[in-house]
Design a protein around this motif. Structure first.
Motif: not given
Length: 411
Positions: A139-148
């Motif tokens: 399992t990996m930790l993920v996060i949402k960031v800006s598309a740019e």
């Protein structure tokens, strides 16, 4: 009772080039953020994992550079912390495999893998629970960031319901997703089989391929050594979509500490986190008996700060620092044995070990953490004379500034 071990990748001296001049005299993982070495923050998070047996640091710094820290942190946390030195870089997965016998000596059911240059709140216990529910290998930790900004990292696609990792690509040229890899993982011991399979596949391909000596030479220069395995390209990408890997999304803070500017930003994030996790580490003062403290500030117990000084927000003051009357400090890291004389001002800057700032001097950066000259850095034993102003500059160690400078690199 099941046991868990944690592995923290700390890299090596060839990796910290963007961290100069601060990495000249201390390994980047031991550079202090919020008064604690960078690697201390993931180690402290690991300490909170239930049934933790050991913590391993893997890198290719010399053993002596970590010996003192490893000894003191093991005693402080009452958890064995060991530094394992690679003979050469093996890649993020290859390094794990190289020390597999030591990592597995307690027969752990799960292995955490973290990168030292990641700054986040490390929700490891929640990750472990999510990992057990998914039943996958990792399992990996993920996060949402800006598309740019997503293209700067490993982008991925996950099933919105099951959270299975469906697709993974490292720093793609075209936009794939705003969901990125945070560099924090948990695996079952099956990860070692997956890494071994990469070795075997490479060896098989090398044996099958019948090439002229010229083609063999060309191929050898392009290919990685057999024992160099990257976690992202060699493990995550091929296993995506095979019900082996899952994701756990964090909505808290996350940054990568590649440059001194980012270390200043991350020091602020950790200081803010101390309010919840370690409030005793934060300074307080009203300007009468102690200096006026604004916002989140760390002051080492051995530092001497004049009551008329005004400190904060986002200030970290290390051991044996002397801060004079009327000094103003905002958003800065002051390293060991620095002297800041009366009425000096430091803003958006890092002041190196054993440096000295004269009376009415001013050391300041714009605060753009991503720009090369967005903060001002004074290397070790730098000296800024009385009334000299240093703006958005990098000053290498052992330099004396007797004239004001702006947007310069002083070699």
């Amino acid at each position: 009772m099941e046991k868990v071990v944690a592995v923290i990748m700390v890299g090596g001296p060839t990796k910290g080039t963007r961290f100069r001049p601060l990495s000249f005299n201390t390994p980047k993982p031991l550079f202090p953020l919020a008064g604690q070495p960078m690697v201390h923050h993931p180690i402290s998070a690991c300490k909170r994992i239930p049934n933790l047996a050991q913590i391993f640091l893997i890198g290719f710094y010399e053993d002596r550079e970590f010996a003192l820290y490893v000894s003191s942190i093991s005693n402080e946390l009452k958890v064995p912390v060991r530094y394992l030195k690679e003979d050469k870089p093996h890649g993020s997965a290859g390094g794990l495999y190289y020390f597999r016998d030591m990592i597995m000596e307690d027969s752990p059911s799960h292995i955490f893998l973290l990168n030292c240059d990641v700054c986040c709140n490390f929700p490891l216990t929640d990750m472990l629970e999510a990992h057990k529910r998914s039943g996958g290998m990792g399992t990996m930790l993920v996060i949402k960031v800006s598309a740019e900004s997503a293209h700067e990292f490993g982008e991925l696609v996950a099933d919105p319901i099951t959270k299975e990792l469906l697709h993974y690509t490292e720093k793609p040229e075209t936009f794939v997703s705003d969901l990125i890899n945070c560099g924090v993982y948990i695996f079952t011991p099956d990860i070692f089989t997956a890494i071994h399979d990469v070795f075997t596949h490479r060896e098989d391909r090398a044996n099958i391929r019948q090439m002229s000596s010229f083609e063999a030479l060309q191929s050898a220069t392009r290919a990685f050594p057999v024992d160099f395995v990257r976690l992202d390209q060699d493990i995550l990408s091929p296993l995506a979509g095979k019900k082996q890997l899952y994701t756990y999304e964090t909505t808290d803070f996350w940054e990568q500490i590649k440059t001194p500017g980012m270390s200043l930003k991350c020091s602020a994030l950790y200081l803010a986190q101390f309010k919840m996790t370690s409030p005793h580490l934060l300074a307080s003062g009203d300007g009468i008996k102690n200096a006026s403290i604004i916002g989140d500030v760390f002051i080492h117990p051995s530092a001497k700060v004049h009551p008329t000084a005004k400190i904060g927000p986002n200030v970290s003051i290390s051991a044996n620092v002397r801060v004079g009357a009327g000094v103003r400090l905002i958003s800065c890291i002051i390293l060991d044995d620095v002297e800041i004389k009366e009425n000096a001002v430091v803003i958006n800057s890092i002041i190196g070990w054993k440096s000295s700032l004269g009376k009415w001097s001013r050391v300041q950066g714009s605060g753009d953490y991503n720009e090369k000259l967005g903060i001002t850095i004074l290397g070790e034993a730098g000296m800024v004379e009385d009334e000299v102003v240093v703006i958005n500059s990098i000053v290498l160690p052992n330099k004396t500034l007797n004239v004001s400078v702006q947007e310069e690199i002083i070699l």
